[in-house]
Design a protein around this motif. Structure first.
Motif, mmCIF file in Angstrom:
data_model
loop_
_atom_site.group_PDB
_atom_site.id
_atom_site.type_symbol
_atom_site.label_atom_id
_atom_site.label_comp_id
_atom_site.label_asym_id
_atom_site.label_seq_id
_atom_site.Cartn_x
_atom_site.Cartn_y
_atom_site.Cartn_z
ATOM 1 N N MET A 16 0.779 -1.180 0.157
ATOM 2 C CA MET A 16 0.009 0.004 0.087
ATOM 3 C C MET A 16 0.682 1.438 0.140
ATOM 4 O O MET A 16 0.316 2.407 -0.288
ATOM 5 C CB MET A 16 -1.025 0.050 1.252
ATOM 6 N N GLN A 17 2.177 1.036 0.143
ATOM 7 C CA GLN A 17 3.197 2.249 0.343
ATOM 8 C C GLN A 17 4.381 1.791 -0.365
ATOM 9 O O GLN A 17 4.956 0.868 -0.042
ATOM 10 C CB GLN A 17 3.228 2.746 1.740
ATOM 11 N N PHE A 18 5.066 2.711 -1.080
ATOM 12 C CA PHE A 18 6.354 2.539 -1.422
ATOM 13 C C PHE A 18 7.387 3.213 -0.912
ATOM 14 O O PHE A 18 7.059 4.104 -0.011
ATOM 15 C CB PHE A 18 6.545 2.834 -3.022
ATOM 16 N N LEU A 19 8.686 2.813 -1.184
ATOM 17 C CA LEU A 19 9.815 3.601 -0.522
ATOM 18 C C LEU A 19 10.683 3.985 -1.654
ATOM 19 O O LEU A 19 11.216 2.874 -2.429
ATOM 20 C CB LEU A 19 10.636 2.629 0.487
ATOM 21 N N VAL A 89 12.517 17.012 -1.466
ATOM 22 C CA VAL A 89 11.970 16.873 -0.117
ATOM 23 C C VAL A 89 12.349 15.433 0.551
ATOM 24 O O VAL A 89 12.810 15.460 1.634
ATOM 25 C CB VAL A 89 10.074 16.694 -0.017
ATOM 26 N N THR A 90 12.450 14.393 -0.343
ATOM 27 C CA THR A 90 12.943 13.185 0.003
ATOM 28 C C THR A 90 14.342 13.240 0.507
ATOM 29 O O THR A 90 14.833 12.497 1.450
ATOM 30 C CB THR A 90 12.843 12.060 -1.179
ATOM 31 N N VAL A 91 15.350 13.920 -0.212
ATOM 32 C CA VAL A 91 16.708 14.075 0.221
ATOM 33 C C VAL A 91 16.998 14.829 1.332
ATOM 34 O O VAL A 91 17.604 14.430 2.175
ATOM 35 C CB VAL A 91 17.432 14.739 -1.022
ATOM 36 N N ILE A 98 6.129 6.934 -0.309
ATOM 37 C CA ILE A 98 5.225 7.416 -1.116
ATOM 38 C C ILE A 98 4.123 6.409 -1.035
ATOM 39 O O ILE A 98 4.238 5.224 -1.344
ATOM 40 C CB ILE A 98 5.917 7.898 -2.493
ATOM 41 N N SER A 99 2.910 6.953 -1.005
ATOM 42 C CA SER A 99 1.667 6.211 -1.182
ATOM 43 C C SER A 99 1.418 5.536 -2.543
ATOM 44 O O SER A 99 2.003 6.256 -3.468
ATOM 45 C CB SER A 99 0.568 6.828 -0.800
ATOM 46 N N ILE A 180 11.372 0.966 -4.355
ATOM 47 C CA ILE A 180 11.564 1.342 -5.806
ATOM 48 C C ILE A 180 12.937 2.183 -5.773
ATOM 49 O O ILE A 180 13.389 2.887 -4.990
ATOM 50 C CB ILE A 180 10.633 2.438 -5.991
ATOM 51 N N ASN A 181 13.893 1.062 -6.650
ATOM 52 C CA ASN A 181 15.070 1.528 -6.552
ATOM 53 C C ASN A 181 15.369 2.723 -7.487
ATOM 54 O O ASN A 181 16.016 2.214 -8.545
ATOM 55 C CB ASN A 181 16.116 0.175 -6.859
ATOM 56 N N HIS A 182 14.889 3.541 -7.403
ATOM 57 C CA HIS A 182 14.829 4.831 -8.360
ATOM 58 C C HIS A 182 14.712 6.309 -7.474
ATOM 59 O O HIS A 182 14.183 6.052 -6.360
ATOM 60 C CB HIS A 182 13.822 4.543 -9.408
ATOM 61 N N PHE A 183 14.426 7.122 -8.278
ATOM 62 C CA PHE A 183 14.305 8.393 -7.646
ATOM 63 C C PHE A 183 12.878 9.039 -7.933
ATOM 64 O O PHE A 183 12.363 9.991 -7.266
ATOM 65 C CB PHE A 183 15.374 9.471 -7.919
#
Length: 314
Positions: A16-19, A89-91, A98-99, A180-183
């Motif tokens: 339900m939520q990614f990183l 914001v993430t950095v 992220i939902s 998620i191995n991405h930005f």
């Protein structure tokens, strides 16, 4: 970071939520990366806004070529604003969550603006083709109504397809990993997280990419083939140089955008790695939009003259 999942009736866990891992593998460079990306974002916003303002204010730039350039500059602002603010914001906060809805929304806007860029670059190539190959018919062919329709079509033609593609991607079942191995939420890293066989989904992505990217790219190649043929037939070297200078900026932008995007989406799956995916994605999502205002301003005499008038007149 928590792995938020929803348990189904079966033994499968639905994410339900990614990183967004982004650049988490560079922990000592987070502040440096924030500074670099923040400066790049400011450059993109200011550079493209300046071009839009010049085109709006200078009567010399009230031509179809610059009308499309103003659309392109506004598009670049929209395009990077889908990715960079969230990445900043993430950095800065190190909150990588992220939902599912936010991720789908980001992907949808990214795909829609990416499709718009493909079609708008094709329209700009057509404009240069008419100007160079059929100069006597140029005012008639590229009149105001046609220019507005071509620009409007570039913005909306890819929307239904890209919205549909986003829906089919996020209709997949995501299980086990939510990292998620991405930005940002791009298609390849999202599909990697899906459960089961994703062959059909990958084929849909290839077909849509061919329609959205390859078709405009072929149109651009055909247009420039005819443009180059016409230029080579001009009797004087100065005439050839002048004709080529009117489309060299656009051609350079086309090569940068389509080249890096093609490497990302069309190279063999076995050659994909998170590091190289991020590198090429950075190029066509951030680096190219940063250089576009410089390319168009430094290689265009009308834009340079307009800049001089803006800053030197009292």
């Amino acid at each position: 970071m928590k792995h938020e999942v929803k348990k189904g009736e079966s033994n499968t866990s639905s994410v339900m939520q990614f990183l967004l891992l982004g650049f988490s593998d560079l922990p000592n460079l987070q502040e440096f990366l924030f500074g670099v990306f923040f400066i790049i974002y400011i450059i993109i916003i200011l550079g493209n806004s300046l071009i839009i303002m010049l085109i709006r204010l200078d009567p010399v730039l009230q031509k179809p070529m610059y009308f499309f350039l103003a659309n392109f500059s506004f598009l670049e602002i929209c395009y990077v604003s889908v990715i960079l603010p969230r990445m900043l914001v993430t950095v800065w906060t190190q909150d990588r969550s992220i939902s599912l809805l936010e991720c789908a929304t980001q992907m949808c806007f990214f795909l829609v603006f990416g499709a718009t860029e493909c079609f708008l670059l094709a329209v700009m190539a057509y404009d240069r083709y008419v100007a160079i190959c059929n100069p006597l018919h140029y005012p008639l062919v590229m009149n105001e109504k046609i220019c507005v329709n071509l620009a409007f079509g570039s913005w909306v033609i890819g929307m239904p397809v890209q919205i549909g593609e986003t829906v089919q991607i996020f209709s997949l079942q995501f299980c086990d990993s939510n990292q998620i191995n991405h930005f940002f939420c791009d298609i390849p890293p999202i599909i990697k997280l899906a459960c089961g066989n994703t062959f059909i989904n990958e084929m849909v992505v290839y077909v849509v990419t061919m329609l959205i990217a390859a078709v405009p790219c072929m149109w651009i190649l055909i247009s420039y083939g005819k443009i180059i043929s016409t230029i080579l037939k001009l009797p004087t070297a100065s005439g050839r140089a002048k004709a080529f200078s009117t489309c060299s900026s656009h051609l350079l932008v086309v090569v940068l955008f389509f080249g890096s995007a093609a490497i990302t989406y069309f190279r063999p799956k076995s050659n994909h790695s998170p590091g190289t995916d991020r590198l090429f994605s950075l190029f066509y999502t951030i680096v190219t939009p940063m250089f576009n205002p410089m390319i168009y301003s430094l290689r265009n005499k009308d834009v340079i003259a307009s800049l001089r008038k803006l800053f030197l007149t009292k």
